[in-house]
Design a protein around this motif. Structure first.
Motif, PDB file in Angstrom:
ATOM      1  N   GLU A   6       0.816  -1.204  -0.007  1.00  0.00           N
ATOM      2  CA  GLU A   6      -0.087  -0.036   0.096  1.00  0.00           C
ATOM      3  C   GLU A   6       0.796   1.215  -0.138  1.00  0.00           C
ATOM      4  O   GLU A   6       0.565   2.238  -0.703  1.00  0.00           O
ATOM      5  CB  GLU A   6      -0.888  -0.200   1.067  1.00  0.00           C
ATOM      6  CG  GLU A   6      -2.100  -1.172   1.223  1.00  0.00           C
ATOM      7  CD  GLU A   6      -2.719  -1.239   2.427  1.00  0.00           C
ATOM      8  OE1 GLU A   6      -3.972  -1.517   2.315  1.00  0.00           O
ATOM      9  OE2 GLU A   6      -2.070  -1.070   3.483  1.00  0.00           O
ATOM     10  N   ILE A   7       1.955   1.105   0.999  1.00  0.00           N
ATOM     11  CA  ILE A   7       3.027   2.232   0.708  1.00  0.00           C
ATOM     12  C   ILE A   7       3.443   2.429  -0.616  1.00  0.00           C
ATOM     13  O   ILE A   7       3.515   3.649  -1.038  1.00  0.00           O
ATOM     14  CB  ILE A   7       3.852   2.003   1.823  1.00  0.00           C
ATOM     15  CG1 ILE A   7       3.369   2.375   3.113  1.00  0.00           C
ATOM     16  CG2 ILE A   7       5.074   3.340   1.881  1.00  0.00           C
ATOM     17  CD1 ILE A   7       4.252   1.776   4.537  1.00  0.00           C
ATOM     18  N   LEU A   8       3.991   1.478  -1.227  1.00  0.00           N
ATOM     19  CA  LEU A   8       4.371   1.457  -2.739  1.00  0.00           C
ATOM     20  C   LEU A   8       3.722   2.323  -3.529  1.00  0.00           C
ATOM     21  O   LEU A   8       3.916   3.061  -4.359  1.00  0.00           O
ATOM     22  CB  LEU A   8       4.816   0.098  -3.222  1.00  0.00           C
ATOM     23  CG  LEU A   8       5.577  -0.128  -4.445  1.00  0.00           C
ATOM     24  CD1 LEU A   8       6.803   0.756  -4.522  1.00  0.00           C
ATOM     25  CD2 LEU A   8       5.691  -1.713  -4.832  1.00  0.00           C
ATOM     26  N   VAL A   9       2.239   1.813  -3.645  1.00  0.00           N
ATOM     27  CA  VAL A   9       1.055   2.422  -4.450  1.00  0.00           C
ATOM     28  C   VAL A   9       1.134   3.916  -4.094  1.00  0.00           C
ATOM     29  O   VAL A   9       1.006   4.962  -4.961  1.00  0.00           O
ATOM     30  CB  VAL A   9      -0.108   1.581  -4.203  1.00  0.00           C
ATOM     31  CG1 VAL A   9      -1.360   2.516  -4.940  1.00  0.00           C
ATOM     32  CG2 VAL A   9      -0.057   0.264  -4.768  1.00  0.00           C
ATOM     33  N   LEU A  10       1.117   4.412  -2.775  1.00  0.00           N
ATOM     34  CA  LEU A  10       1.022   5.789  -2.356  1.00  0.00           C
ATOM     35  C   LEU A  10       2.253   6.571  -2.910  1.00  0.00           C
ATOM     36  O   LEU A  10       2.100   7.647  -3.356  1.00  0.00           O
ATOM     37  CB  LEU A  10       0.858   5.968  -0.882  1.00  0.00           C
ATOM     38  CG  LEU A  10      -0.447   5.328  -0.249  1.00  0.00           C
ATOM     39  CD1 LEU A  10      -0.440   5.534   1.288  1.00  0.00           C
ATOM     40  CD2 LEU A  10      -1.507   6.369  -0.674  1.00  0.00           C
ATOM     41  N   VAL A  11       3.534   5.882  -2.836  1.00  0.00           N
ATOM     42  CA  VAL A  11       4.589   6.682  -3.291  1.00  0.00           C
ATOM     43  C   VAL A  11       4.594   6.684  -4.936  1.00  0.00           C
ATOM     44  O   VAL A  11       4.807   7.858  -5.561  1.00  0.00           O
ATOM     45  CB  VAL A  11       5.770   5.773  -3.201  1.00  0.00           C
ATOM     46  CG1 VAL A  11       7.089   6.505  -3.745  1.00  0.00           C
ATOM     47  CG2 VAL A  11       6.041   5.688  -1.703  1.00  0.00           C
ATOM     48  N   GLN A  12       3.881   5.850  -5.538  1.00  0.00           N
ATOM     49  CA  GLN A  12       3.924   6.072  -7.143  1.00  0.00           C
ATOM     50  C   GLN A  12       2.689   7.074  -7.409  1.00  0.00           C
ATOM     51  O   GLN A  12       3.216   7.716  -8.367  1.00  0.00           O
ATOM     52  CB  GLN A  12       3.312   4.543  -7.523  1.00  0.00           C
ATOM     53  CG  GLN A  12       4.590   3.592  -7.605  1.00  0.00           C
ATOM     54  CD  GLN A  12       3.927   1.978  -7.713  1.00  0.00           C
ATOM     55  OE1 GLN A  12       2.947   2.059  -7.781  1.00  0.00           O
ATOM     56  NE2 GLN A  12       4.964   1.336  -8.146  1.00  0.00           N
ATOM     57  N   LYS A  13       1.769   6.934  -6.691  1.00  0.00           N
ATOM     58  CA  LYS A  13       0.751   8.124  -6.894  1.00  0.00           C
ATOM     59  C   LYS A  13       1.385   9.411  -6.508  1.00  0.00           C
ATOM     60  O   LYS A  13       1.024  10.392  -7.414  1.00  0.00           O
ATOM     61  CB  LYS A  13      -0.441   7.817  -6.014  1.00  0.00           C
ATOM     62  CG  LYS A  13      -1.513   6.710  -6.405  1.00  0.00           C
ATOM     63  CD  LYS A  13      -2.621   6.439  -5.694  1.00  0.00           C
ATOM     64  CE  LYS A  13      -3.294   5.301  -6.147  1.00  0.00           C
ATOM     65  NZ  LYS A  13      -4.659   5.363  -4.949  1.00  0.00           N
ATOM     66  N   ALA A  14       2.010   9.413  -5.225  1.00  0.00           N
ATOM     67  CA  ALA A  14       2.599  11.005  -4.969  1.00  0.00           C
ATOM     68  C   ALA A  14       3.691  11.251  -6.162  1.00  0.00           C
ATOM     69  O   ALA A  14       3.612  12.509  -6.368  1.00  0.00           O
ATOM     70  CB  ALA A  14       3.290  10.852  -3.685  1.00  0.00           C
ATOM     71  N   LYS A  15       4.339  10.509  -6.704  1.00  0.00           N
ATOM     72  CA  LYS A  15       5.281  10.832  -7.625  1.00  0.00           C
ATOM     73  C   LYS A  15       4.568  11.154  -8.670  1.00  0.00           C
ATOM     74  O   LYS A  15       5.068  12.254  -9.664  1.00  0.00           O
ATOM     75  CB  LYS A  15       6.210   9.506  -8.037  1.00  0.00           C
ATOM     76  CG  LYS A  15       7.191   9.347  -7.036  1.00  0.00           C
ATOM     77  CD  LYS A  15       8.236   8.185  -7.508  1.00  0.00           C
ATOM     78  CE  LYS A  15       9.062   8.622  -8.807  1.00  0.00           C
ATOM     79  NZ  LYS A  15      10.307   7.716  -8.953  1.00  0.00           N
ATOM     80  N   ALA A  16       3.215  10.961  -9.235  1.00  0.00           N
ATOM     81  CA  ALA A  16       2.569  11.382 -10.384  1.00  0.00           C
ATOM     82  C   ALA A  16       1.863  12.532 -10.006  1.00  0.00           C
ATOM     83  O   ALA A  16       1.154  13.018 -10.907  1.00  0.00           O
ATOM     84  CB  ALA A  16       1.688  10.306 -10.495  1.00  0.00           C
ATOM     85  N   GLY A  17       1.975  13.060  -8.787  1.00  0.00           N
ATOM     86  CA  GLY A  17       1.358  14.416  -8.371  1.00  0.00           C
ATOM     87  C   GLY A  17       0.206  14.415  -7.472  1.00  0.00           C
ATOM     88  O   GLY A  17      -0.500  15.407  -7.197  1.00  0.00           O
ATOM     89  N   LEU A  25       1.280   9.411   3.158  1.00  0.00           N
ATOM     90  CA  LEU A  25       2.716   8.992   3.319  1.00  0.00           C
ATOM     91  C   LEU A  25       3.385   9.882   4.640  1.00  0.00           C
ATOM     92  O   LEU A  25       4.229   9.456   5.337  1.00  0.00           O
ATOM     93  CB  LEU A  25       3.641   9.223   2.216  1.00  0.00           C
ATOM     94  CG  LEU A  25       3.470   8.211   1.052  1.00  0.00           C
ATOM     95  CD1 LEU A  25       4.134   8.662  -0.292  1.00  0.00           C
ATOM     96  CD2 LEU A  25       3.883   6.889   1.347  1.00  0.00           C
ATOM     97  N   VAL A  26       2.868  11.181   4.464  1.00  0.00           N
ATOM     98  CA  VAL A  26       3.382  12.006   5.560  1.00  0.00           C
ATOM     99  C   VAL A  26       2.861  11.642   7.003  1.00  0.00           C
ATOM    100  O   VAL A  26       3.750  11.368   7.962  1.00  0.00           O
ATOM    101  CB  VAL A  26       3.067  13.486   5.447  1.00  0.00           C
ATOM    102  CG1 VAL A  26       3.285  14.311   6.560  1.00  0.00           C
ATOM    103  CG2 VAL A  26       3.608  13.965   4.241  1.00  0.00           C
ATOM    104  N   ALA A  27       1.611  11.446   6.865  1.00  0.00           N
ATOM    105  CA  ALA A  27       0.829  10.855   8.074  1.00  0.00           C
ATOM    106  C   ALA A  27       1.590   9.448   8.606  1.00  0.00           C
ATOM    107  O   ALA A  27       1.607   9.179   9.854  1.00  0.00           O
ATOM    108  CB  ALA A  27      -0.607  10.508   7.931  1.00  0.00           C
ATOM    109  N   ARG A  28       2.084   8.510   7.650  1.00  0.00           N
ATOM    110  CA  ARG A  28       2.353   7.493   7.955  1.00  0.00           C
ATOM    111  C   ARG A  28       3.965   7.405   8.562  1.00  0.00           C
ATOM    112  O   ARG A  28       4.171   6.819   9.543  1.00  0.00           O
ATOM    113  CB  ARG A  28       2.459   6.285   6.860  1.00  0.00           C
ATOM    114  CG  ARG A  28       3.249   5.116   6.828  1.00  0.00           C
ATOM    115  CD  ARG A  28       2.924   4.328   8.231  1.00  0.00           C
ATOM    116  NE  ARG A  28       3.783   2.864   8.216  1.00  0.00           N
ATOM    117  CZ  ARG A  28       4.944   2.776   8.986  1.00  0.00           C
ATOM    118  NH1 ARG A  28       5.240   4.104   9.650  1.00  0.00           N
ATOM    119  NH2 ARG A  28       5.665   2.056   9.034  1.00  0.00           N
ATOM    120  N   PHE A  29       4.763   8.289   7.918  1.00  0.00           N
ATOM    121  CA  PHE A  29       6.190   8.518   8.382  1.00  0.00           C
ATOM    122  C   PHE A  29       6.623   9.580   9.135  1.00  0.00           C
ATOM    123  O   PHE A  29       7.710   9.780   9.689  1.00  0.00           O
ATOM    124  CB  PHE A  29       6.956   8.518   6.963  1.00  0.00           C
ATOM    125  CG  PHE A  29       6.959   7.199   6.239  1.00  0.00           C
ATOM    126  CD1 PHE A  29       7.723   6.166   6.524  1.00  0.00           C
ATOM    127  CD2 PHE A  29       6.043   6.806   5.228  1.00  0.00           C
ATOM    128  CE1 PHE A  29       7.788   4.936   5.995  1.00  0.00           C
ATOM    129  CE2 PHE A  29       6.097   5.728   4.619  1.00  0.00           C
ATOM    130  CZ  PHE A  29       7.007   4.735   5.116  1.00  0.00           C
TER     131      PHE A  29
END
Length: 194
Positions: A6-17, A25-29
């Motif tokens: 799920e984190i990996l998917v969030l990172v990919q979405k975040a990279k896409a804007g 991601l901020v809340a998790r980390f």
């Protein structure tokens, strides 16, 4: 708690804007980044301020992250580097009163969270034991002992570029080792924060 997939998917979405994904991601980390900042700065107010700066900086540099699997370690390195930069700018480190640290809010964890984390840590260490000595030594030096690439270069008597390649290869081998052990939820951030 989010799984690594799920984190990996969030990172990919975040990279896409996708800002909402980055917010998750901020809340998790955030607790982990705050912990790194507090450990380095020894000042809760400065640590909180630096935590915010780390996430702003990471958001602007996210497109430079080549391997989304490395997000947790990448974020940790940003936090460490920015904390060290701040310490360098402010001069000598001054201690803080024990009362300040006693009043610092700790991250609430349940016994179940502790149990899951202990199982993940044990699984990670079993995975490390299944690697060749050089791969294991490289990952342990960087993630568990917190050595910089330059320190590792001196210790292993190897150029920094080679150390970077070894880290990349060793991470991939560890991931495959963990997957073979039928343990897909052994999280990579565990390596970064073990």
């Amino acid at each position: 708690m989010l799984s690594w997939n799920e984190i990996l998917v969030l990172v990919q979405k975040a990279k896409a804007g996708d800002r909402a994904a980055y917010g998750e991601l901020v809340a998790r980390f955030e607790p982990a980044v705050y912990g790194v900042a507090l450990a380095r700065l020894r000042n809760p107010a400065e640590a909180q301020e630096l935590t915010q700066e780390v996430f702003i900086h990471a958001m602007t540099k996210l497109e430079q992250l080549r391997d989304e699997h490395c997000f947790a370690g990448w974020l940790r390195q940003i936090a460490v580097r920015m904390a060290l930069n701040r310490l360098t700018r402010r001069g000598p480190v001054h201690g803080t009163d024990p009362e300040v640290l006693q009043n610092t809010v700790a991250v609430d964890r349940s016994p179940l969270d502790d149990l899951v984390r202990a199982e993940q840590r044990a699984e990670l260490h079993r995975g490390l034991e299944g690697l060749k000595a050089l791969d294991r030594a490289t990952l342990v030096a960087f993630y568990l002992h917190g050595q910089s690439l330059k320190q590792m270069s001196r210790e292993f008597e190897t150029p920094v570029g080679t150390i970077k390649r070894r880290l990349h290869v060793a991470r991939n081998r560890l991931r495959k080792q963990l997957e073979r052990g039928s343990t897909p939820n052994a999280s990579r951030q565990e390596l970064a924060y073990a």
